[in-house]
Design a protein around this motif. Sequence first.
Motif, PDB file in Angstrom:
ATOM      1  N   PHE A 281       0.842  -1.191   0.000  1.00 12.48           N
ATOM      2  CA  PHE A 281       0.000   0.000   0.000  1.00 12.48           C
ATOM      3  C   PHE A 281       0.882   1.248   0.000  1.00 12.48           C
ATOM      4  CE2 PHE A 281      -2.353  -3.012   2.974  1.00 12.48           C
ATOM      5  CZ  PHE A 281      -3.067  -3.603   1.935  1.00 12.48           C
ATOM      6  N   SER A 283       0.520   5.566   0.395  1.00 12.42           N
ATOM      7  CA  SER A 283      -0.356   6.715   0.666  1.00 12.42           C
ATOM      8  C   SER A 283      -0.309   7.687  -0.500  1.00 12.42           C
ATOM      9  CB  SER A 283       0.087   7.429   1.951  1.00 12.42           C
ATOM     10  OG  SER A 283      -0.057   6.576   3.071  1.00 12.42           O
ATOM     11  N   VAL A 293      -5.285   5.597  -0.648  1.00  4.54           N
ATOM     12  CA  VAL A 293      -4.275   4.539  -0.687  1.00  4.54           C
ATOM     13  C   VAL A 293      -4.199   3.968  -2.101  1.00  4.54           C
ATOM     14  CG1 VAL A 293      -5.941   2.767   0.014  1.00  4.54           C
ATOM     15  CG2 VAL A 293      -3.501   2.377   0.360  1.00  4.54           C
TER      16      VAL A 293
END
Length: 392
Positions: A281, A283, A293
Amino acid sequence: MKTLYFDCFAGASGDMILSALVAAGVEPETFKQQLSLLGVSGYTVNFEVVDRSGISATYARVTTAHEHTHRHLSDILKIISDSQLSDAVKDRAGKIFSRLAEAEAKVHNTSIEQVHFHEVGALDAIVDVVGAAICFELLGIERFVSSALHVGSGTVDMDHGRFPVPPPAVAELLKGVPFYSTDIAGELLTPTGAAIISTVCNEYGPIPPMTLERTGYGAGTRQYENFPNALRVLIGETTAASAIVAERLWMIETNMDDISPQILGHVMERAFDLGALDCYFTSVQMKKNRPGVLLSILSRAEQRPALTDLLFSETTTLGIRAYEIERRALERKIVAVETQYGLIDVKVAQLNGHVVKAMPEYEQCREAARRANVPLRLVEEAAQAALVNTEY
């Protein structure tokens, strides 16, 4: 590393592979003596030099008695297992036939145990597969690389009707393998040829840098005008530096700003269960200044559909991006070392003949540390020290 390169400009079949390996240096009488260790009768193998569009090629003429029975995978594996062949030959031949069975089972929507081979299970196919495995051992091949596979074009007549090239079983075997079609009519790549190459090879692409030692041409049955129907194999030494594995993989991505962290954790676990090579993941800042995400999954081609379905069913996304990438990775091997805390596997990677990374398996080290009630780092250090005194 002793490397074999399959140059499949005219596709490949089981007898073409066998012929090319004999042309590349396997002594025919030595081969026949080894093949006799299979412990079956009813066949003869002779090698002839033929012309294919001006190229001298070897043709394997395999003659078998007419058979009335169809063999299941278990029958073939028993023949191989009960033979006097080396363990390496048995293992490789068994894997090739198992891969064939998996493809046939998928095509016919049945179990591997229920598949009964027709042409594939015939004695000549057994000779081709086991014979290729014998030749690989006699030549001392350590690394297998192949070009993209030429499949031909048009249709082919089979037991269940007329099918397009590549036929269903071959198409199943080609998952994750680069191939192409041209205007050359006919089936150039057979199930046996596809099974052998896709089982032994995990590298596809141009000829790797090598010091060439020998070449061999294995003739196909059909003759074309101005097109040599032959498989070429190149055998030589490659360095550790050129033994870096290059793979074509898929990156699957989606951006979301309305998903629960708990769901993201669940999706990552499910992705690995489905065969993802990596999942992570990132940001990101999305439209309307919303924090979000980026979910990224790295996968092989055959896992891509299931992973795409996972994202649509388990996340809030309405759209997914996917693009093909190349991953280059050092070849790795697992070395088991004996430590005062027990047996620990160490993943070893080499470059230019030197170990550049050695990583003890974390889960094994953690369990050993728990049993011995010692810090994890002591187990890891013990595994690293034991590796120095281990031959591999």
